[in-house]
Design an enzyme around this catalytic site. Structure first.
Site, PDB file in Angstrom:
ATOM      1  N   SER A 126      -0.066  -0.426  -4.226  1.00  0.00           N
ATOM      2  CA  SER A 126      -0.786   0.450  -3.314  1.00  0.00           C
ATOM      3  C   SER A 126      -0.214   1.847  -3.525  1.00  0.00           C
ATOM      4  O   SER A 126       0.989   2.067  -3.372  1.00  0.00           O
ATOM      5  CB  SER A 126      -0.562  -0.018  -1.876  1.00  0.00           C
ATOM      6  OG  SER A 126      -0.868   1.037  -1.004  1.00  0.00           O
ATOM      7  N   ARG A 144      -1.174  13.346   6.351  1.00  0.00           N
ATOM      8  CA  ARG A 144      -1.902  12.730   7.479  1.00  0.00           C
ATOM      9  C   ARG A 144      -2.287  13.708   8.578  1.00  0.00           C
ATOM     10  O   ARG A 144      -3.441  13.725   9.010  1.00  0.00           O
ATOM     11  CB  ARG A 144      -1.124  11.546   8.063  1.00  0.00           C
ATOM     12  CG  ARG A 144      -0.743  10.472   7.056  1.00  0.00           C
ATOM     13  CD  ARG A 144      -1.870  10.057   6.160  1.00  0.00           C
ATOM     14  NE  ARG A 144      -1.465   9.050   5.190  1.00  0.00           N
ATOM     15  CZ  ARG A 144      -2.060   8.857   4.032  1.00  0.00           C
ATOM     16  NH1 ARG A 144      -3.098   9.587   3.681  1.00  0.00           N
ATOM     17  NH2 ARG A 144      -1.637   7.928   3.212  1.00  0.00           N
ATOM     18  N   ASP A 159       1.101   5.167   8.692  1.00  0.00           N
ATOM     19  CA  ASP A 159      -0.001   6.122   8.639  1.00  0.00           C
ATOM     20  C   ASP A 159      -0.928   6.027   9.848  1.00  0.00           C
ATOM     21  O   ASP A 159      -1.436   7.036  10.323  1.00  0.00           O
ATOM     22  CB  ASP A 159      -0.783   5.964   7.327  1.00  0.00           C
ATOM     23  CG  ASP A 159       0.009   6.510   6.148  1.00  0.00           C
ATOM     24  OD1 ASP A 159       0.801   7.449   6.355  1.00  0.00           O
ATOM     25  OD2 ASP A 159      -0.150   5.999   5.026  1.00  0.00           O
ATOM     26  N   ASP A 189     -11.603  -0.353  -0.269  1.00  0.00           N
ATOM     27  CA  ASP A 189     -11.337  -0.496   1.169  1.00  0.00           C
ATOM     28  C   ASP A 189     -12.244   0.368   2.033  1.00  0.00           C
ATOM     29  O   ASP A 189     -12.914  -0.119   2.936  1.00  0.00           O
ATOM     30  CB  ASP A 189      -9.899  -0.030   1.465  1.00  0.00           C
ATOM     31  CG  ASP A 189      -8.960  -1.192   1.682  1.00  0.00           C
ATOM     32  OD1 ASP A 189      -9.329  -2.331   1.306  1.00  0.00           O
ATOM     33  OD2 ASP A 189      -7.858  -0.957   2.208  1.00  0.00           O
TER      34      ASP A 189
HETATM   35  N1  ARG Z   1       6.172   4.649   3.219  1.00  0.00           N
HETATM   36  C1  ARG Z   1       5.564   5.918   3.023  1.00  0.00           C
HETATM   37  C2  ARG Z   1       5.298   6.585   4.329  1.00  0.00           C
HETATM   38  O1  ARG Z   1       5.199   5.932   5.324  1.00  0.00           O
HETATM   39  C3  ARG Z   1       4.367   5.871   2.121  1.00  0.00           C
HETATM   40  C4  ARG Z   1       3.157   5.132   2.597  1.00  0.00           C
HETATM   41  C5  ARG Z   1       1.986   5.510   1.763  1.00  0.00           C
HETATM   42  N2  ARG Z   1       1.090   4.462   1.427  1.00  0.00           N
HETATM   43  C6  ARG Z   1       0.972   3.837   0.238  1.00  0.00           C
HETATM   44  N3  ARG Z   1      -0.122   3.236   0.008  1.00  0.00           N
HETATM   45  N4  ARG Z   1       1.894   3.839  -0.671  1.00  0.00           N
HETATM   46  O2  ARG Z   1       5.183   7.783   4.386  1.00  0.00           O
END
Ligand code: ARG
Length: 402
Positions: free
Chosen positions: A174, A93, A122, A14
């Site tokens: 993911s 983040r 995110d 990506d």
């Molecule tokens: N749902 C979680 C959050 O918003 C994890 C998101 C992380 N991304 C992933 N590719 N699993 O903090």
């Protein structure tokens, strides 16, 4: 003059495609990659980034900063989103955003970019954090607007520009991993009625395959900070977390399966593995229960964990609210010195012993033996006064007051 952008770069397909895509769209790309304990070798990142078209590639080790400044405050707040998720991905983040802003300022870039989608949390966390630190920086999120509809189209694009694509069979998941845990979504997990397949889990043994013998470990805390495992002191908090992930992970501890409310209104099914952090949460909660008086402990439980989890989840790290709650939890943490003994066994973690120089547990008050020093007559009078409102209620209800 070319527009310069600092891109949060993972080295995956990506963001590699993104380097090229941004370049093709008139940007000069500098990539930024942080080691937050994702357990990946980052030495090949600069080479990869340059091959994709970056003019510069920055790689930084942030493990200790992440542990000290992000994981530790979250632990002190016992923050679990919707009572379950220890905020692993959410926590990295604001730290990454902070570094993107730092480098944007250093390299005179007006833009930063990230690889998050328009459906997730995110994007919100990155963008709010960047704006809080420098409102003049513009944030680009190519995934929200580029033309690729599938991985195949991205692979084709990568090949067209000679960007090496790993021939690994694509996993349907993911995955976002750091020191504090792993977040896993997509593929078969998108059916919330089905148990997650075993291959979705990355760092924990299944409870079924975990050792048949329990393992006992003692975690030492100093003023709220975990400092030792079984008496072995750690200079670096991140190393303690890495070791704890490994120890608790072998016992299948810290697997979480939930449907959660995303910021954008979608419910999503996610699974998490957070062996180290879940053990630390259990231990820290127990330590607080020992050293805090009832009023303070109840106030803390009622007001802090949920509020703190929400603000981290919702991208509000850089707010006075977060700083103020940190000040509160740090005050409580002053008392949180001691040792907590936990038992790890087939997916479970239980606190089985605790000690603290600040313990408020007084055996002479609690005991039912002859050592008892509690005045039981005081109990009679206390109960009478405490119960008065119910007595009045009973009188009125039964008509016995007139
Ligand atoms: N749902 C979680 C959050 O918003 C994890 C998101 C992380 N991304 C992933 N590719 N699993 O903090």
């Amino acid at each position: 003059m070319k527009k310069r952008v600092i891109l949060a770069y993972s080295g995956g397909l990506d963001t590699s495609v993104m380097v090229r895509w941004l370049t093709e769209n008139g940007y000069e790309v500098i990539t930024y990659t942080a080691d937050v304990g994702q357990g990946e070798e980052l030495s090949e990142i600069p080479e990869k980034a340059r091959r994709a078209g970056a003019v510069e590639a920055i790689v930084e080790d942030l493990k200790e900063t992440f542990a000290e400044n992000y994981c530790l405050p979250t632990l002190k707040a016992l923050a679990l989103y919707e009572g379950k998720y220890p905020l692993t991905a959410a926590l990295s983040r604001p730290l990454i955003a902070e570094r993107l802003v730092y480098y944007a300022e250093k390299f005179n870039a007006d833009y930063v970019a990230h690889g998050s989608t328009g459906k997730g949390n995110d994007q919100v966390r990155f963008e709010l954090s960047v704006w809080a630190l420098n409102p003049d920086i513009e944030v680009l999120a190519p995934v929200r607007e580029w033309e690729f509809k599938s991985r195949e189209e991205q692979v084709e694009y990568a090949q067209r520009f000679n960007i090496p694509v790993k021939a690994t069979k694509e996993k349907p998941y993911s995955i976002d991993r750091n020191l504090w845990g792993v977040s896993i979504e997509c593929g078969p997990l998108e059916d919330p009625s089905q148990e997650p397949p075993e291959d979705a889990y990355q760092i924990t043994t299944s409870p079924e395959k975990a050792p048949d013998q329990p393992e006992y470990i003692t975690i030492g805390f100093e003023k709220g900070k975990p400092v030792s495992i079984n008496g072995n002191k750690y200079e670096n908090l991140y190393k303690l977390i890495v070791d704890l992930n490994e120890i608790a992970g072998r016992h299948g501890v810290g697997r979480i399966d939930m449907v959660e409310n995303r910021l954008v209104g979608i419910k999503s099914r996610e699974i998490y593995e957070a062996p180290g952090s879940i053990v630390l949460y259990e231990a820290y909660r127990d330590l607080l229960s020992l050293v805090l008086d009832r009023f303070t402990f109840h106030y803390f439980l009622t007001h802090i964990p949920h509020e703190y989890a929400k603000l981290v989840y919702e991208g509000l790290w850089f707010t006075p609210l977060r700083q103020a709650i940190d000040a509160f939890t740090n005050t409580l943490a002053e008392l949180a010195t001691g040792e907590i003994r936990v038992k790890l066994y087939k997916g479970s973690v239980s606190v089985v012993g605790r000690k603290s120089p600040n313990s408020l547990y007084i055996e002479e008050l609690a005991t039912y033996s002859e050592k008892d020093q509690f005045d039981q007559i005081a109990g009679k009078h206390f109960t009478k006064v405490w119960g008065l409102p119910l007595k009045v209620l009973g009188r009125v209800k039964t008509g016995k007051n007139r």
